[in-house]
Write a protein that holds these residues in place. Structure first.
Motif, PDB file in Angstrom:
ATOM      1  N   PRO A  43     -58.314   7.762  -4.146  1.00 56.86           N
ATOM      2  CA  PRO A  43     -56.906   7.542  -4.498  1.00 56.86           C
ATOM      3  C   PRO A  43     -56.242   8.759  -5.134  1.00 56.86           C
ATOM      4  CG  PRO A  43     -58.179   5.602  -5.023  1.00 56.86           C
ATOM      5  CD  PRO A  43     -59.170   6.668  -4.605  1.00 56.86           C
ATOM      6  N   LYS A  44     -56.981   9.522  -5.945  1.00 56.44           N
ATOM      7  CA  LYS A  44     -56.398  10.707  -6.611  1.00 56.44           C
ATOM      8  C   LYS A  44     -56.062  11.822  -5.613  1.00 56.44           C
ATOM      9  CE  LYS A  44     -60.722  13.069  -7.805  1.00 56.44           C
ATOM     10  NZ  LYS A  44     -60.534  14.302  -7.075  1.00 56.44           N
ATOM     11  N   ASP A  45     -56.608  11.748  -4.397  1.00 58.02           N
ATOM     12  CA  ASP A  45     -56.376  12.795  -3.397  1.00 58.02           C
ATOM     13  C   ASP A  45     -55.251  12.476  -2.409  1.00 58.02           C
ATOM     14  OD1 ASP A  45     -58.531  14.239  -4.450  1.00 58.02           O
ATOM     15  OD2 ASP A  45     -59.958  13.158  -3.177  1.00 58.02           O
ATOM     16  N   ILE A  46     -54.703  11.284  -2.482  1.00 60.68           N
ATOM     17  CA  ILE A  46     -53.702  10.847  -1.498  1.00 60.68           C
ATOM     18  C   ILE A  46     -52.516  11.799  -1.422  1.00 60.68           C
ATOM     19  CG2 ILE A  46     -51.983   9.053  -0.977  1.00 60.68           C
ATOM     20  CD1 ILE A  46     -54.037   7.017  -2.060  1.00 60.68           C
ATOM     21  N   SER A  47     -52.030  12.257  -2.552  1.00 61.50           N
ATOM     22  CA  SER A  47     -50.836  13.119  -2.558  1.00 61.50           C
ATOM     23  C   SER A  47     -51.095  14.463  -1.889  1.00 61.50           C
ATOM     24  CB  SER A  47     -50.323  13.309  -3.982  1.00 61.50           C
ATOM     25  OG  SER A  47     -51.318  13.929  -4.772  1.00 61.50           O
ATOM     26  N   ASN A  48     -52.364  14.844  -1.733  1.00 59.49           N
ATOM     27  CA  ASN A  48     -52.700  16.113  -1.097  1.00 59.49           C
ATOM     28  C   ASN A  48     -52.877  16.001   0.419  1.00 59.49           C
ATOM     29  OD1 ASN A  48     -52.827  17.236  -3.687  1.00 59.49           O
ATOM     30  ND2 ASN A  48     -54.983  16.732  -3.882  1.00 59.49           N
ATOM     31  N   ILE A  49     -52.749  14.790   0.932  1.00 58.58           N
ATOM     32  CA  ILE A  49     -52.982  14.568   2.359  1.00 58.58           C
ATOM     33  C   ILE A  49     -51.672  14.169   3.028  1.00 58.58           C
ATOM     34  CG2 ILE A  49     -54.218  13.162   4.056  1.00 58.58           C
ATOM     35  CD1 ILE A  49     -56.421  12.832   1.924  1.00 58.58           C
ATOM     36  N   GLU A  50     -51.318  14.893   4.069  1.00 55.25           N
ATOM     37  CA  GLU A  50     -50.088  14.581   4.803  1.00 55.25           C
ATOM     38  C   GLU A  50     -50.237  13.222   5.476  1.00 55.25           C
ATOM     39  OE1 GLU A  50     -47.588  16.292   8.572  1.00 55.25           O
ATOM     40  OE2 GLU A  50     -48.829  17.698   7.439  1.00 55.25           O
ATOM     41  N   ASN A  51     -49.244  12.368   5.277  1.00 54.42           N
ATOM     42  CA  ASN A  51     -49.247  11.053   5.931  1.00 54.42           C
ATOM     43  C   ASN A  51     -47.814  10.564   6.062  1.00 54.42           C
ATOM     44  OD1 ASN A  51     -48.601   8.926   3.723  1.00 54.42           O
ATOM     45  ND2 ASN A  51     -50.104  10.273   2.737  1.00 54.42           N
ATOM     46  N   ASN A  52     -47.628   9.550   6.876  1.00 55.38           N
ATOM     47  CA  ASN A  52     -46.272   9.020   7.077  1.00 55.38           C
ATOM     48  C   ASN A  52     -46.174   7.570   6.612  1.00 55.38           C
ATOM     49  OD1 ASN A  52     -47.753   7.861   9.083  1.00 55.38           O
ATOM     50  ND2 ASN A  52     -46.436   8.472  10.766  1.00 55.38           N
ATOM     51  N   TYR A  53     -46.908   7.250   5.566  1.00 53.54           N
ATOM     52  CA  TYR A  53     -46.882   5.896   5.014  1.00 53.54           C
ATOM     53  C   TYR A  53     -45.482   5.549   4.527  1.00 53.54           C
ATOM     54  CZ  TYR A  53     -47.549   2.008   1.841  1.00 53.54           C
ATOM     55  OH  TYR A  53     -47.433   0.797   1.205  1.00 53.54           O
ATOM     56  N   ASN A  54     -45.034   4.341   4.866  1.00 54.40           N
ATOM     57  CA  ASN A  54     -43.711   3.872   4.500  1.00 54.40           C
ATOM     58  C   ASN A  54     -43.857   2.571   3.704  1.00 54.40           C
ATOM     59  OD1 ASN A  54     -41.191   2.580   4.464  1.00 54.40           O
ATOM     60  ND2 ASN A  54     -40.561   3.566   6.370  1.00 54.40           N
ATOM     61  N   PRO A  55     -43.796   2.627   2.372  1.00 55.78           N
ATOM     62  CA  PRO A  55     -43.999   1.421   1.562  1.00 55.78           C
ATOM     63  C   PRO A  55     -42.973   0.320   1.836  1.00 55.78           C
ATOM     64  CG  PRO A  55     -43.417   3.304   0.169  1.00 55.78           C
ATOM     65  CD  PRO A  55     -43.557   3.805   1.571  1.00 55.78           C
ATOM     66  N   GLN A  56     -41.729   0.696   2.189  1.00 57.41           N
ATOM     67  CA  GLN A  56     -40.708  -0.315   2.486  1.00 57.41           C
ATOM     68  C   GLN A  56     -41.098  -1.107   3.748  1.00 57.41           C
ATOM     69  OE1 GLN A  56     -39.813   2.968   1.755  1.00 57.41           O
ATOM     70  NE2 GLN A  56     -39.353   2.410  -0.358  1.00 57.41           N
ATOM     71  N   MET A  57     -41.627  -0.421   4.736  1.00 57.06           N
ATOM     72  CA  MET A  57     -42.048  -1.079   5.975  1.00 57.06           C
ATOM     73  C   MET A  57     -43.226  -2.026   5.705  1.00 57.06           C
ATOM     74  SD  MET A  57     -40.603  -0.861   8.820  1.00 57.06           S
ATOM     75  CE  MET A  57     -40.453   0.074  10.281  1.00 57.06           C
ATOM     76  N   ILE A  78     -58.457   7.448   9.219  1.00 51.32           N
ATOM     77  CA  ILE A  78     -57.589   8.339   9.997  1.00 51.32           C
ATOM     78  C   ILE A  78     -58.201   9.736  10.101  1.00 51.32           C
ATOM     79  CG2 ILE A  78     -55.343   9.514   9.983  1.00 51.32           C
ATOM     80  CD1 ILE A  78     -54.207   6.814   8.811  1.00 51.32           C
ATOM     81  N   LYS A  79     -58.776  10.224   9.000  1.00 52.01           N
ATOM     82  CA  LYS A  79     -59.410  11.548   9.042  1.00 52.01           C
ATOM     83  C   LYS A  79     -60.573  11.564  10.046  1.00 52.01           C
ATOM     84  CE  LYS A  79     -59.787  14.223   5.487  1.00 52.01           C
ATOM     85  NZ  LYS A  79     -60.138  14.790   4.169  1.00 52.01           N
ATOM     86  N   LEU A  80     -61.315  10.470  10.140  1.00 52.39           N
ATOM     87  CA  LEU A  80     -62.392  10.410  11.138  1.00 52.39           C
ATOM     88  C   LEU A  80     -61.823  10.369  12.551  1.00 52.39           C
ATOM     89  CD1 LEU A  80     -65.231   8.181   9.669  1.00 52.39           C
ATOM     90  CD2 LEU A  80     -65.472  10.418  10.731  1.00 52.39           C
ATOM     91  N   TRP A  81     -60.716   9.680  12.759  1.00 56.52           N
ATOM     92  CA  TRP A  81     -60.093   9.654  14.092  1.00 56.52           C
ATOM     93  C   TRP A  81     -59.660  11.055  14.484  1.00 56.52           C
ATOM     94  CZ3 TRP A  81     -56.207   5.231  12.689  1.00 56.52           C
ATOM     95  CH2 TRP A  81     -56.914   4.052  12.432  1.00 56.52           C
TER      96      TRP A  81
END
Length: 158
Positions: A43-57, A78-81
């Motif tokens: 969880p502490k690394d999430i901000s360092n990983i580019e993603n397109n997560y949309n909390p409103q969606m 996703i990183k494994l994919w």
């Protein structure tokens, strides 16, 4: 050892969680599974990983935003994919979370031409009464179409 030129196996593991690592090693040994551990996103690394997560969606469709632990888990997959996408040695990955229990041999998943037309095969869960059986692939193992979508990512081939 179970291996294939086309398929690699990975177990997602939080590096500091030795108990789950040992658990998976014991499970893999039971079925003679050749695998690699893949270091989970924290969880502490999430901000360092580019993603397109949309909390409103997510709130719109599921009633709440994802927890940071859920996002980290998803990003690990996703990183494994992405790794598979760039892997010239493998056509498929079998991906496990490190807390799974094996109740049968997985050798039928390797070099099985009947499975080549399927992009995602879930290997976990036992409730199949809501699913439509598509094809028998090995002994009492069936490909099924999910009535409600894939509800877990504990074990699958992609």
């Amino acid at each position: 050892m179970l291996e294939s030129r086309k398929t690699k196996c990975f177990a997602i593991n939080v590096k500091t969680n030795i108990n789950k690592k040992i658990h998976f090693q014991k499970q893999a040994k039971i079925i003679n599974l050749n695998f690699e551990f893949f270091e989970a996103v924290l969880p502490k690394d999430i901000s360092n990983i580019e993603n397109n997560y949309n909390p409103q969606m997510t709130k719109k469709y599921y009633g709440r935003s994802l927890l940071k632990t859920e996002m980290a888990c998803a990003l690990s997959h996703i990183k494994l994919w992405q790794k598979l996408e760039n892997d010239n040695e493998a056509d498929y990955y079998i991906i496990f979370e490190d807390d799974v229990f094996f109740n049968s041999d997985l050798s039928f998943m390797f070099n099985n031409k009947d499975l080549d037309n399927y992009d995602l095969i879930r290997l976990c869960g036992t409730k199949i009464k809501y699913n439509k059986k598509i094809k028998k692939i090995y002994n009492e193992k069936y490909l099924v179409e999910f009535a409600y979508g894939c509800l877990t990512g504990a074990a699958y081939r992609i």
